[in-house]
Design an enzyme around this catalytic site. Structure first.
Site, mmCIF file in Angstrom:
data_model
loop_
_atom_site.group_PDB
_atom_site.id
_atom_site.type_symbol
_atom_site.label_atom_id
_atom_site.label_comp_id
_atom_site.label_asym_id
_atom_site.label_seq_id
_atom_site.Cartn_x
_atom_site.Cartn_y
_atom_site.Cartn_z
ATOM 1 N N GLU A 1 0.841 -1.205 0.000
ATOM 2 C CA GLU A 1 0.000 0.000 0.000
ATOM 3 C C GLU A 1 0.871 1.247 0.000
ATOM 4 O O GLU A 1 2.008 1.229 0.471
ATOM 5 C CB GLU A 1 -0.887 0.018 1.259
ATOM 6 C CG GLU A 1 -2.247 -0.621 1.058
ATOM 7 C CD GLU A 1 -3.181 0.177 0.155
ATOM 8 O OE1 GLU A 1 -2.718 1.111 -0.533
ATOM 9 O OE2 GLU A 1 -4.373 -0.137 0.141
ATOM 10 N N ASP A 2 0.315 2.333 -0.508
ATOM 11 C CA ASP A 2 1.011 3.619 -0.413
ATOM 12 C C ASP A 2 0.781 4.244 0.953
ATOM 13 O O ASP A 2 1.697 4.814 1.544
ATOM 14 C CB ASP A 2 0.580 4.578 -1.535
ATOM 15 C CG ASP A 2 -0.930 4.707 -1.652
ATOM 16 O OD1 ASP A 2 -1.648 3.803 -1.196
ATOM 17 O OD2 ASP A 2 -1.397 5.720 -2.194
ATOM 18 N N ASP B 1 -4.531 4.654 6.372
ATOM 19 C CA ASP B 1 -5.171 5.800 7.009
ATOM 20 C C ASP B 1 -6.103 5.254 8.105
ATOM 21 O O ASP B 1 -5.635 4.928 9.201
ATOM 22 C CB ASP B 1 -5.913 6.548 5.891
ATOM 23 C CG ASP B 1 -6.385 7.930 6.292
ATOM 24 O OD1 ASP B 1 -6.463 8.200 7.484
ATOM 25 O OD2 ASP B 1 -6.690 8.738 5.405
ATOM 26 N N PHE C 1 -3.041 16.563 4.632
ATOM 27 C CA PHE C 1 -3.359 16.061 3.294
ATOM 28 C C PHE C 1 -2.092 16.047 2.455
ATOM 29 O O PHE C 1 -1.567 17.088 2.084
ATOM 30 C CB PHE C 1 -4.435 16.909 2.616
ATOM 31 C CG PHE C 1 -5.055 16.179 1.460
ATOM 32 C CD1 PHE C 1 -6.233 15.470 1.630
ATOM 33 C CD2 PHE C 1 -4.426 16.146 0.223
ATOM 34 C CE1 PHE C 1 -6.784 14.747 0.566
ATOM 35 C CE2 PHE C 1 -4.970 15.427 -0.840
ATOM 36 C CZ PHE C 1 -6.151 14.732 -0.672
ATOM 37 N N ARG D 1 0.203 12.513 -8.468
ATOM 38 C CA ARG D 1 0.854 11.225 -8.205
ATOM 39 C C ARG D 1 2.295 11.232 -8.705
ATOM 40 O O ARG D 1 3.130 10.493 -8.214
ATOM 41 C CB ARG D 1 0.104 10.088 -8.912
ATOM 42 C CG ARG D 1 -1.293 9.824 -8.394
ATOM 43 C CD ARG D 1 -1.790 8.491 -8.925
ATOM 44 N NE ARG D 1 -3.244 8.354 -8.914
ATOM 45 C CZ ARG D 1 -3.946 7.934 -7.875
ATOM 46 N NH1 ARG D 1 -3.355 7.627 -6.747
ATOM 47 N NH2 ARG D 1 -5.259 7.823 -7.953
HETATM 48 C C1 PRP Z 1 -5.907 5.017 -0.508
HETATM 49 C C2 PRP Z 1 -4.772 4.050 -0.193
HETATM 50 C C3 PRP Z 1 -5.443 2.934 0.511
HETATM 51 C C4 PRP Z 1 -6.589 3.616 1.223
HETATM 52 C C5 PRP Z 1 -6.211 3.832 2.637
HETATM 53 O O1 PRP Z 1 -6.509 4.622 -1.695
HETATM 54 O O2 PRP Z 1 -4.110 3.628 -1.358
HETATM 55 O O3 PRP Z 1 -5.919 1.952 -0.378
HETATM 56 O O4 PRP Z 1 -6.802 4.881 0.586
HETATM 57 O O5 PRP Z 1 -7.275 4.408 3.331
HETATM 58 P P1 PRP Z 1 -7.929 3.711 4.596
HETATM 59 O O6 PRP Z 1 -6.822 3.203 5.468
HETATM 60 O O7 PRP Z 1 -8.674 4.867 5.252
HETATM 61 O O8 PRP Z 1 -8.858 2.654 4.119
HETATM 62 P P2 PRP Z 1 -7.523 5.565 -2.485
HETATM 63 O O9 PRP Z 1 -8.926 5.170 -2.108
HETATM 64 O O10 PRP Z 1 -7.156 7.003 -2.301
HETATM 65 O O11 PRP Z 1 -7.320 5.102 -3.988
HETATM 66 P P3 PRP Z 1 -6.024 5.259 -4.938
HETATM 67 O O12 PRP Z 1 -4.953 4.361 -4.372
HETATM 68 O O13 PRP Z 1 -6.519 4.767 -6.258
HETATM 69 O O14 PRP Z 1 -5.611 6.706 -4.945
#
Ligand code: PRP
Length: 180
Positions: free
Chosen positions: A102-103, A106, A155, A168
């Site tokens: 994961e990136d 949260d 953010f 990105r």
């Molecule tokens: C981001 C990130 C995780 C998620 C984390 O994805 O890559 O998958 O949010 O959030 P959480 O811990 O609150 O569940 P995002 O929905 O922004 O999609 P993306 O990776 O396509 O930008």
């Protein structure tokens, strides 16, 4: 009304390239050591983790494979973390040592659901590696095995992280200004 992309300003740089490169090397060493003698199956969760996954696997000194998943929250289900699979894996993970890449973690809701879902497919093991972690935002108790670095509750964009799909491509991580 949300501000359009071009009107948002980068407030300050939070994580520079040197810091990112250093934690990727550290994570590559830790993971290669922990799984010594095994093969690894990386799951890159699109879209945000594409850049981190590409950098991380080049630091892995083990036989490994990578596949990609795309997930999103169901409309109206953001509070439960129930995710919709937009693109599933192309191959089976049964009997494999899996690491979800994961990136950012949260609330932890996405990973909590994804990990449960993937666990039903009988992998040998399943772990999580994230570039960035916002532990103060956590809403579920999920264990993250490898963390690049903790970040404050701001953010952030860049290095795969987006605002409405933009930013990105920034090689570093920046904090966006919330001033109009
Ligand atoms: C981001 C990130 C995780 C998620 C984390 O994805 O890559 O998958 O949010 O959030 P959480 O811990 O609150 O569940 P995002 O929905 O922004 O999609 P993306 O990776 O396509 O930008």
């Amino acid at each position: 009304m949300p501000m359009p992309y071009r009107e948002k300003k980068i407030d300050h740089m939070l994580v520079d390239r040197e810091t990112i490169d250093a934690f990727i090397k550290r994570l590559g060493k830790e993971i290669s050591r922990d799984y010594r003698g095994e093969e690894l199956f990386f799951i890159c969760v699109l879209k945000g983790s594409f850049m981190f996954a590409a950098d991380l696997i080049r630091e892995i000194d083990l036989p490994c494979q990578i596949d990609f998943m795309s997930v999103s929250s169901y409309a109206g289900e953001k509070t439960t973390g129930v995710v919709k699979i937009n693109k599933d894996l192309d191959s089976s993970i049964a009997g494999k040592h899996v690491l979800i890449v994961e990136d950012i973690v949260d609330t932890g809701l996405t990973l909590n659901h994804l990990k449960s879902l993937l666990s039903t497919r009988n992998p040998a093991s399943i772990g999580i590696v994230t570039a960035f972690d916002k532990p103060m935002r956590r809403r579920v108790d999920i264990h993250v095995d490898y963390v690049g670095m903790e970040v404050p509750n701001e953010f952030i964009v860049g290095y795969g992280l987006d605002l409405d799909g933009y930013y990105r491509n920034l090689p570093e991580v920046a904090v966006l200004s919330d001033k109009e």
